[in-house]
Enzyme design. Structure first.
Site, PDB file in Angstrom:
ATOM      1  CG  MET A 216      22.557  11.795   3.504  1.00  0.00           C
ATOM      2  SD  MET A 216      23.826  12.849   2.759  1.00  0.00           S
ATOM      3  CE  MET A 216      22.963  13.524   1.343  1.00  0.00           C
TER       4      MET A 216
ATOM      5  CE  LYS B  76     -17.707  -6.640   3.458  1.00  0.00           C
ATOM      6  NZ  LYS B  76     -17.357  -7.962   3.959  1.00  0.00           N
TER       7      LYS B  76
ATOM      8  CD  GLU C 277      -1.752  -2.328   1.694  1.00  0.00           C
ATOM      9  OE1 GLU C 277      -0.550  -2.584   1.956  1.00  0.00           O
ATOM     10  OE2 GLU C 277      -2.670  -3.145   1.900  1.00  0.00           O
TER      11      GLU C 277
END
Lengths: 198, 594
Positions: free
Chosen positions: B499, B177, B65
């Site tokens: 980094m 739902k 997701e």
């Protein structure tokens, strides 16, 4: 120094959290908070007192004004305003001091709301500092319990509400049609007729 | 009934038509012009996906997701339209969180749809229940929970309006739902009324006039253009303004491409890894014209020393940004496109009034400033030097710059490669440089490239990632293959979380704690396992050909570029330092001229 912020907001689930979130996200502790509906039942008026660093005061109010559910947030700290609070005090006092308690209550223009052999329940309203004194005085008469409402504030200035007028929603996207997904930033018309202060 | 723009055969639903909440949501998405969105189904969104099964809107099934949000952001950043993503309740919704905050930080228009458990179960610790509305409140510009099918269309259109207007941002709509399943009569929404949503667009006319005056009077003006120029589609106005104001300009990390890299006014990116010229010019200017930017700490360094000789004009659409970090002399709250147009109109008027002698004198003063800025540019340009034995990261970015010619879309992950890419790859126009600027979310590069490539199938799209960020995105290789997206994934592989390693080297006595990335997979095998092509390149003389092969390959390509492991990004302003106090590379490495 405590900052008093007055907020007019939509009476919607989560609106309170959005406002307090502006403060909690910056690590500020709310000292008092009151909220109730206004003449328009869809709107609430909230008063918050909070200790915010001087440098960030304007920023906090600006961030609150940015919230979609907030119609207006204003800083009452340095502007003409009335700020009042209510306190309920239960004092358990010995029989021989009952008369003195009643006298003190009268001096503070408070009201006895319950009386029993154990003592009184007293309701007082006023300036928050005045209530501090009242509580101190009552403490001298015996064991007390206190419930404070927190500050309720009202600006004495007329503040114009700047509300966003309605805009057209997405229309079926035929040729030349406008969809809000293609609205350029800030394309909605700005400014509106002043609305009476609520 | 009207046909839609993109799908002439699709007809919009009639007023009063009986439909389910899921169908209604799709109807609203179609009306908002959504062509494509990114998501991952789950238990409570099955009714929605069922309705989607026979709908024309394209859904891209991602593999996580978080990548759905990043892809939607890539779409939004490449097009300026609202990106849309969808996730189920509980873990689906919580996985969206990083991307929502990313979109919030970079002001990206986004609508996220999440499923929620059945209304009757909310608050009961039901299976896959999470307080999405509560969790995402500080992660979004605004969020909604839909309580009934009756309010669904209104909320969806409000969400799109909020996402796209004013200072754009992510808006989340949480839908239980049973609302997807409920049936109701559909009524199209014709107006949106959000009385508390304050839009400031025009800018104060008096302030604009004062600003125009200051711009003309300034001896050493400097334009500081931010991401707002791109979000507000004000690139043309910015270009015209720089010319009219006769001023040099910097574009922040979020604004690369807002002013073409080839424009004579353009200096480079300012800030922590900005160029010497950009930081010196910001420090020495007498007027800083800040446009759609928020004085981020990575740009300003220590605030008291930032642009210390300058008066400041600050134009921003968000009143809370004006005066947040720096009190401007002239604050202007408004849409930067409109404000710039108005300011230029006033400037033309004022210019006509200036006496020729005064104008000539002004030109002379300005030329001195330009000369100074150019000499800073020449004094310390970005390091593009090459090595004969290793591929330097700068060599890689320089070659991509050369091959893309300022035309390609570059979606960057976060880290050293992002800074080198920002320094060395030029862009001729806005919406080509796509990166996670404010939040600095690793794992952004590859999925955002998916969204950008979906939106711009005509464009060459690079996803540039470090070996760390790339490994956060590997699941999406399957999405790239299944959607046939010809993205060129370039992994700048230095074997480190570069980094962090750089900071450990410079500020923590080189104690390299947990930054060595061992076990990077064989790129060719990895790509072929997913069914596409890839290779590893190590020799500097092979780099350009390898990049050309990747570009010309008719499909996705994974190029793993092994670069000098211990190269640091310079110049560097140590965190909290003044931006004119830059640290440069200790010595110029062995150079083979480019």
């Amino acid at each position: 120094m405590l900052q008093t912020i007055s907020i007019l907001l939509e009476n919607k689930p989560g609106a309170l959290l959005r406002v307090t979130g502006v403060l909690s996200a910056r690590g500020y502790n709310i000292e008092t908070l009151t909220v109730a509906k206004t003449l328009d039942p869809e709107l609430s008026r909230m008063t918050i007192t909070v200790d915010v660093e001087d440098r960030l005061r304007t920023q906090v109010v600006k961030q609150m004004n940015k919230l979609v559910n907030v119609l207006q947030a204003s800083d009452l700290t340095d502007s003409p305003a009335v700020i009042r609070e209510m306190v309920l005090v239960r004092v358990r006092c010995p029989q021989d001091s009952r008369t003195s308690v009643l006298k003190e209550a009268e001096i503070f223009h408070s009201r006895i709301v319950d009386s029993s052999v154990e003592g009184f329940a007293i309701e007082a309203t006023g300036d928050p500092e005045k209530l501090d004194e009242f509580i101190e005085v009552m403490r001298t008469y015996g064991e007390i319990e206190v419930s404070r409402s927190g500050s309720v504030g009202m600006s004495l200035e007329t503040r114009k509400l700047r509300l966003q007028p309605p805009v057209q929603a997405a229309v079926p996207s035929g040729p030349g049609a406008v969809s809000s997904s293609t609205i350029p930033s800030g394309a909605a018309p700005s400014g509106s007729a002043p609305v009476p202060v609520i | 009934m009207q046909a839609t723009d993109h799908h002439p055969h699709i007809r919009r639903a009639e007023t009063g038509k009986l439909m389910t909440g899921a169908e209604m949501l799709l109807e609203c998405l179609a009306r908002e012009g959504v062509e494509c969105f990114f998501g991952y189904p789950g238990g409570v969104t099955i009714p929605f996906y069922d309705a989607l099964y026979s709908h024309h809107i394209r859904h891209v099934l991602v593999r996580h997701e978080e990548n759905a949000v990043f892809a939607a952001e890539g779409w939004a950043r490449a097009t300026g339209k609202v990106g849309v993503c969808c996730a189920t309740s509980g873990p689906g919704a919580t996985n969206l969180l990083t991307g929502l905050v990313d979109a919030l930080m970079d002001s990206i228009p986004l609508v996220a749809i999440t499923g929620q458990v059945h209304s009757k179960l909310i608050g009961s610790d039901a299976f896959q229940e999470a307080d999405t509305f509560g969790i995402t409140r500080p992660a979004t510009k605004h969020n909604f929970m839909v309580k009934s099918i009756a309010e669904l269309p209104q909320i969806v259109h409000e969400a799109f309006f909020l996402a796209a207007s004013g200072r754009p941002g992510p808006v989340l709509v949480d839908i239980p739902k049973d609302v997807f399943q409920a049936r109701g009569h559909y009524t199209p929404v014709d107006t949106i009324h959000l009385p508390g949503y304050k839009l400031f667009t025009e800018g104060h006319a008096g302030q604009i006039r004062r600003a125009a005056q200051l711009v003309l009077e300034a001896e050493r003006p400097m334009v500081y253009a931010g991401g707002g120029i791109i979000l507000g589609n004000a690139s043309a106005e910015l270009t015209e303004f720089c010319e009219l104001a006769d001023s040099p300009a910097v574009c922040t990390l979020m604004a690369l491409g807002a002013l073409s890299v080839n424009h004579p006014s353009y200096i480079s990116m300012p800030g922590m890894h900005g160029s010497y010229a950009a930081n010196m010019a910001m420090s020495e200017c007498d007027l800083l014209i800040a446009l759609g930017t928020r004085f981020d700490d990575r740009v300003t360094g220590s605030l008291p020393t930032f642009a210390r000789h300058a008066r400041v004009i600050h134009v921003d659409i968000d009143p809370a940004e004006v005066g947040k970090n720096r009190n401007p002399d002239i604050p202007i709250v408004g849409d930067v496109k409109r404000v710039l147009s108005k300011m230029m109109k006033v400037m033309h008027e004022l210019k006509a009034e200036i006496a020729p002698e005064a104008a000539a004198k002004k030109t002379e003063v300005r030329q001195k400033w330009w000369k100074q800025v150019r000499s800073w540019k020449e004094e310390r340009p970005y390091d593009r030097a090459r090595s004969a034995t290793e591929i330097r990261p700068q060599h890689l970015m320089d070659t991509i710059d050369k091959l893309s010619g300022g035309q390609a879309i570059v979606c960057s992950d976060v880290g050293q490669h992002q800074m080198w890419a920002a320094q060395l790859i030029g862009f001729n126009e806005p919406r080509l440089w796509i990166n996670s600027g404010g939040l600095g979310a690793m794992g952004f590069g590859v999925p955002s490239a998916m969204g950008a490539q979906m939106a711009r199938p005509d464009k060459l799209v690079f996803a540039i990632a470090g070996d760390g960020g790339f490994q956060m995105s590997i699941p999406e290789l399957a999405t790239i293959v299944s959607q046939s997206l010809p993205i060129k994934i370039i992994v700048m592989n230095n074997g480190y979380l570069g980094m962090v390693r750089q900071w450990q080297t410079l500020f923590y006595n080189n104690r390299l704690s947990s930054v060595v990335l061992e076990g990077f997979p064989d790129a060719e095998k990895l790509a072929s396992a997913y069914g596409f092509a890839g290779r590893t390149v190590e020799k500097p003389e092979e780099l350009e050909d390898a990049l050309r092969t990747a570009i010309n390959y008719p499909g996705p390509y994974l190029l793993n570029v092994k670069v000098t492991p211990d190269e640091n990004v310079y110049p560097m302003v140590p965190a909290g330092g003044a931006i004119f106090d830059m640290v440069f590379a200790p010595e110029t490495p062995a150079v083979v001229s480019a």
